[in-house]
Design a protein around this motif. Structure first.
Motif, PDB file in Angstrom:
ATOM      1  N   GLY A  51       0.799  -1.220   0.000  1.00 15.28           N
ATOM      2  CA  GLY A  51       0.000   0.000   0.000  1.00 15.28           C
ATOM      3  C   GLY A  51       0.830   1.268   0.000  1.00 15.28           C
ATOM      4  O   GLY A  51       2.040   1.243  -0.198  1.00 15.28           O
ATOM      5  N   ASP A  52       0.157   2.391   0.249  1.00 21.13           N
ATOM      6  CA  ASP A  52       0.750   3.721   0.095  1.00 21.13           C
ATOM      7  C   ASP A  52       1.339   3.862  -1.305  1.00 21.13           C
ATOM      8  O   ASP A  52       2.530   4.144  -1.485  1.00 21.13           O
ATOM      9  CB  ASP A  52       1.812   3.985   1.166  1.00 21.13           C
ATOM     10  N   LEU A  64      -1.188   4.673  -8.646  1.00 21.44           N
ATOM     11  CA  LEU A  64      -2.519   4.257  -8.234  1.00 21.44           C
ATOM     12  C   LEU A  64      -3.184   3.406  -9.310  1.00 21.44           C
ATOM     13  O   LEU A  64      -3.823   2.389  -9.022  1.00 21.44           O
ATOM     14  CB  LEU A  64      -3.377   5.483  -7.928  1.00 21.44           C
ATOM     15  N   MET A  76      -4.732  -1.614   0.772  1.00 20.03           N
ATOM     16  CA  MET A  76      -4.912  -0.197   1.049  1.00 20.03           C
ATOM     17  C   MET A  76      -3.914   0.262   2.107  1.00 20.03           C
ATOM     18  O   MET A  76      -3.698  -0.413   3.109  1.00 20.03           O
ATOM     19  CB  MET A  76      -6.337   0.081   1.537  1.00 20.03           C
ATOM     20  N   GLU A  80      -3.935   5.971   1.033  1.00 18.96           N
ATOM     21  CA  GLU A  80      -5.156   5.735   0.251  1.00 18.96           C
ATOM     22  C   GLU A  80      -6.393   6.050   1.085  1.00 18.96           C
ATOM     23  O   GLU A  80      -7.387   6.604   0.580  1.00 18.96           O
ATOM     24  CB  GLU A  80      -5.211   4.292  -0.253  1.00 18.96           C
ATOM     25  N   GLN A  83      -6.813   9.623   1.098  1.00 20.54           N
ATOM     26  CA  GLN A  83      -7.312  10.080  -0.195  1.00 20.54           C
ATOM     27  C   GLN A  83      -8.823   9.887  -0.298  1.00 20.54           C
ATOM     28  O   GLN A  83      -9.545  10.739  -0.828  1.00 20.54           O
ATOM     29  CB  GLN A  83      -6.617   9.307  -1.311  1.00 20.54           C
ATOM     30  N   TYR A 120     -10.354   7.289 -10.192  1.00 14.34           N
ATOM     31  CA  TYR A 120      -9.534   7.147  -8.996  1.00 14.34           C
ATOM     32  C   TYR A 120     -10.367   6.661  -7.811  1.00 14.34           C
ATOM     33  O   TYR A 120      -9.905   5.841  -7.010  1.00 14.34           O
ATOM     34  CB  TYR A 120      -8.866   8.476  -8.654  1.00 14.34           C
ATOM     35  N   LEU A 124      -9.709   3.270  -5.544  1.00 12.13           N
ATOM     36  CA  LEU A 124      -9.581   3.312  -4.094  1.00 12.13           C
ATOM     37  C   LEU A 124     -10.614   2.416  -3.417  1.00 12.13           C
ATOM     38  O   LEU A 124     -10.309   1.733  -2.431  1.00 12.13           O
ATOM     39  CB  LEU A 124      -9.720   4.753  -3.598  1.00 12.13           C
TER      40      LEU A 124
END
Length: 314
Positions: A51-52, A64, A76, A80, A83, A120, A124
């Motif tokens: 993640g990150d 991403l 995740m 994220e 975000q 996006y 996510l």
């Protein structure tokens, strides 16, 4: 690859190799360098991520969007989660740029933002909190972003059925711990540091919080890989059945690390701002601990802290 469940169990990859990457933080160029170094085959190999994927580095959007690829399996990270909170309006926009949210869209024109907004968000929303898989030799590997500590077990991670409503807040519950917790890493890192005073401080902090890393083994899993907390030094750190792989990608002096799960080899590349030629270095058999790490039970922590105090002040 995107999923509908916060916990994902994947079968053995009997066609190719499995790798795991540390916190990526928008450093797509560094990742591409590592993939080239291992001759990554997207038709056969799999790449897991702790993640990150976003923020700090220059190519957050490209990192991403890797999650849309069938060979890329990220969990995740807390960035994220932030975000997601930014999209929900939990962060204020100042001068069209957020330090920890939507920053990779800061310089885009409004029409471009509108076009990519839904894409996006969909990515996510499709990131799981944890992934497990089995290697060819039967070992079970778990991947989370941050931490897993007592009283939670891997079985609790497997039973996650929904995402917490407040992922951006570091609260003491299982799902936020998977995204935010640093205590297991801090505790292990303190054991690896030569400075006795630093170790004492870390152990005393664990005592004050009354939250400990319990036992060397976590039932139902053989190796737990995580990021979130940057290791002391520029190499991954193995302690017992835990492997910490965040080596500072996104910072000018950071490295991006990638471990092959079966062989234990680790490939690393430095930030191009520090080393424009981006030399790749290889660490062999990195999944084998180089020493017998002092992985402590709850009852052992107070006595070790007292021992270190006596050694430091005598």
């Amino acid at each position: 690859m995107l999923f509908d469940s916060p916990f994902v169990s994947l079968p053995v990859n009997d066609r190719g190799r499995d790798f795991c990457i540390g916190d990526l933080h928008g450093c797509r160029q560094m990742l591409d360098c590592l993939l080239m170094a291992v001759d990554f085959d997207s038709e056969r190999d799999r790449l897991f991520s702790v993640g990150d994927l976003i923020h700090r580095g220059p190519e957050s959007a490209a990192c991403l969007c890797l999650a849309e690829q069938p060979w890329f399996f990220p969990v995740m990270g807390n960035h994220e989660a932030m975000q997601i909170a930014a999209y929900a309006g939990a962060y204020w926009v100042e001068d069209s740029k957020l330090e920890t949210g939507l920053e990779y869209l800061a310089d885009a024109d409004p029409q471009a933002i509108a076009r990519e907004h839904q894409r996006y968000q969909a990515i996510l929303d499709g990131l799981p909190l944890a992934i497990e898989t089995t290697l060819m030799d039967g070992r079970r590997v778990g991947i989370v972003h941050a931490g897993l500590r007592s009283p939670y077990l891997w079985a609790d991670v497997q039973a996650i059925y929904r995402r917490d409503a407040e992922l951006d807040r570091p609260r003491v519950a299982l799902q936020p711990l998977l995204l935010w917790d640093r205590l297991p890493a801090d505790f292990v890192f303190s054991a690896a540091l030569p400075d006795a005073k630093t170790r004492i401080a870390a152990l005393n902090l664990a005592q004050r919080r009354q939250q400990y890393v319990l036992g060397q083994q976590i039932p139902d899993i053989d190796l737990l890989i995580s990021g979130h907390s940057q290791t002391p030094g520029d190499q991954p750190l193995r302690a017992g059945m835990r492997l910490f792989v965040d080596t500072g990608a996104g910072f000018e002096d950071g490295w991006l690390s990638m471990v092959e799960l079966a062989s234990g080899r680790c490939w690393q590349v430095p930030d191009p701002r520090m080393f424009p030629e981006m030399p790749v270095r290889i660490l062999d058999r990195y999944l084998e601990p180089a020493m017998d790490w002092p992985w402590l039970s709850e009852s052992e922590i107070p006595s070790l802290a007292e021992e270190l105090q006596r050694a430091w002040f005598r």
